[in-house]
Design a protein around this motif. Structure first.
Motif, PDB file in Angstrom:
ATOM      1  N   UNK A  63       0.827  -1.214   0.000  1.00 37.15           N
ATOM      2  CA  UNK A  63       0.000   0.000   0.000  1.00 37.15           C
ATOM      3  C   UNK A  63       0.858   1.259   0.000  1.00 37.15           C
ATOM      4  N   UNK A  64       1.947   1.234   0.753  1.00 35.28           N
ATOM      5  CA  UNK A  64       2.826   2.398   0.824  1.00 35.28           C
ATOM      6  C   UNK A  64       3.447   2.704  -0.541  1.00 35.28           C
ATOM      7  N   UNK A  65       3.950   1.678  -1.209  1.00 36.84           N
ATOM      8  CA  UNK A  65       4.528   1.870  -2.539  1.00 36.84           C
ATOM      9  C   UNK A  65       3.497   2.427  -3.519  1.00 36.84           C
ATOM     10  N   UNK A  66       2.290   1.869  -3.455  1.00 38.10           N
ATOM     11  CA  UNK A  66       1.225   2.310  -4.360  1.00 38.10           C
ATOM     12  C   UNK A  66       0.787   3.729  -4.013  1.00 38.10           C
ATOM     13  N   UNK A  67       0.730   4.043  -2.717  1.00 35.02           N
ATOM     14  CA  UNK A  67       0.306   5.365  -2.292  1.00 35.02           C
ATOM     15  C   UNK A  67       1.212   6.485  -2.779  1.00 35.02           C
ATOM     16  N   UNK A  68       2.491   6.164  -2.995  1.00 38.42           N
ATOM     17  CA  UNK A  68       3.464   7.151  -3.468  1.00 38.42           C
ATOM     18  C   UNK A  68       3.665   7.114  -4.981  1.00 38.42           C
ATOM     19  N   UNK A  69       2.993   6.196  -5.665  1.00 38.51           N
ATOM     20  CA  UNK A  69       3.259   5.943  -7.079  1.00 38.51           C
ATOM     21  C   UNK A  69       2.919   7.110  -7.996  1.00 38.51           C
ATOM     22  N   UNK A  70       2.036   8.008  -7.570  1.00 32.35           N
ATOM     23  CA  UNK A  70       1.603   9.101  -8.445  1.00 32.35           C
ATOM     24  C   UNK A  70       2.073  10.473  -7.937  1.00 32.35           C
ATOM     25  N   UNK A  71       3.123  10.457  -7.115  1.00 34.06           N
ATOM     26  CA  UNK A  71       3.737  11.726  -6.746  1.00 34.06           C
ATOM     27  C   UNK A  71       3.527  12.193  -5.329  1.00 34.06           C
ATOM     28  N   UNK A  72       2.736  11.510  -4.550  1.00 29.49           N
ATOM     29  CA  UNK A  72       2.581  11.890  -3.145  1.00 29.49           C
ATOM     30  C   UNK A  72       3.906  11.686  -2.418  1.00 29.49           C
ATOM     31  N   UNK A  73       4.144  12.469  -1.361  1.00 33.90           N
ATOM     32  CA  UNK A  73       5.375  12.333  -0.592  1.00 33.90           C
ATOM     33  C   UNK A  73       5.042  11.986   0.854  1.00 33.90           C
TER      34      UNK A  73
END
Length: 307
Positions: A63-73
């Motif tokens: 989930x963490x990897x996916x949560x950052x996949x579109x540019x979130x930090x």
């Protein structure tokens, strides 16, 4: 100025980050612990759709990897206060201050304490609130799990991998857990169930847990259990002290939201276990986060079009 600050990087926060950043918003997640929330202290998840069984920490990492996949930090940060300044919000951590157009509170819950003498000083010395973290320290020892809900029963079952005997202490005369979880407990001969019992004293020797005194709820008779580990699962409290002054929580501290996950303060949202709702599960947390993330990004787009 950040578009959206998300306080908490558990399933709700990560889901919101995914949806909002995918829609083009700038997103910063803040958390004072490892990303994934309570997934990190769950040995196995059996009700996440599409995966019959998955280790909690594994799902947290995915989930963490996916949560950052579109540019979130993501940044480590312990939030002390959120201030509402109308068109923007200020988020104050222990060492930094941030500004954002919108804030999502997805800070989750914390395990409730037993309220017994010596509990604080013996935490980490026999008392633990995380069976996954500390179970291996009690190989071939007797331990006690306190509680009658799903979490207590699931963790009791997990602890039988290490402990010689797991005493399951239930204040009521029955469990509150799902039947499938109860059936596993009843089939495990390493678990001893003690109904109508409540802990009244922690026995200490050499600055470590050496036992637990129980009192029968009806007869007031007491008994001593020679346990070296105590794992309380007696309820949860919302982590909302940093927004309590905003008037967005109910009398027990849970955040009240509408169908868009927005509070009565415009631009401040809530999602996941921290909000006032019926079912607190991974799947409902991600649902909340998806709704909040999508709606916040739509509001931001509308605001930019109006300028």
């Amino acid at each position: 100025m950040i578009d959206i600050i998300i306080i908490g990087a558990g399933p709700a926060g990560l889901s919101a980050a995914l949806y909002a950043s995918r829609a083009g918003a700038s997103v910063l997640m803040l958390d004072g612990a490892a990303p994934g929330g309570k997934l990190n202290v769950s040995a196995e998840i059996e009700n996440w759709p599409g995966q019959k069984k998955v280790a909690g920490p594994d799902l947290a990492y995915q989930m963490f990897e996916h949560g950052l996949a579109f540019g979130a930090s993501y940044e480590y940060g312990l939030v002390e206060k959120v201030e509402d300044l109308g068109d923007y919000k200020v988020v104050v951590t222990t060492d930094k201050t941030y500004e954002a157009r919108m804030v999502l509170v997805a800070s989750g819950t914390v395990e409730r304490k037993l309220g017994l003498e010596k509990e604080e000083e013996l935490t980490g010395k026999g008392i633990s609130y995380c069976a996954v973290c500390d179970g291996p320290f009690f190989k071939e020892e007797e331990v006690a799990v306190i509680g009658g809900g799903n979490s207590a029963l699931e963790e009791a079952n997990y602890l039988t991998k290490f402990a010689s005997i797991v005493h399951l202490i239930v204040r009521r005369d029955q469990f509150r857990a799902d039947k499938i979880v109860q059936d596993k407990i009843k089939a495990n001969d390493k678990i001893k169930i003690h109904f109508l019992q409540k802990p009244i004293e922690i026995i200490e020797e050499n600055n470590k847990v050496a036992g637990l005194v129980l009192e029968h709820s009806q007869t007031s008779e007491t008994m001593n259990l020679p346990v070296k580990g105590i794992f309380p699962y007696v309820g949860l409290d919302p982590i909302t002290s940093f927004v309590s002054h905003l008037g967005i929580t109910n009398k027990v501290g849970y955040i009240e939201v509408d169908k868009h996950m927005e509070t009565n303060v415009k631009g401040i949202f809530g999602a996941g276990d921290v909000i006032d709702k019926v079912l607190r599960q991974v799947v409902t947390a991600t649902n909340d986060g998806a709704i909040a993330g999508q709606y916040m990004s739509e509001l931001l787009q509308d605001q930019s079009l109006q300028k």
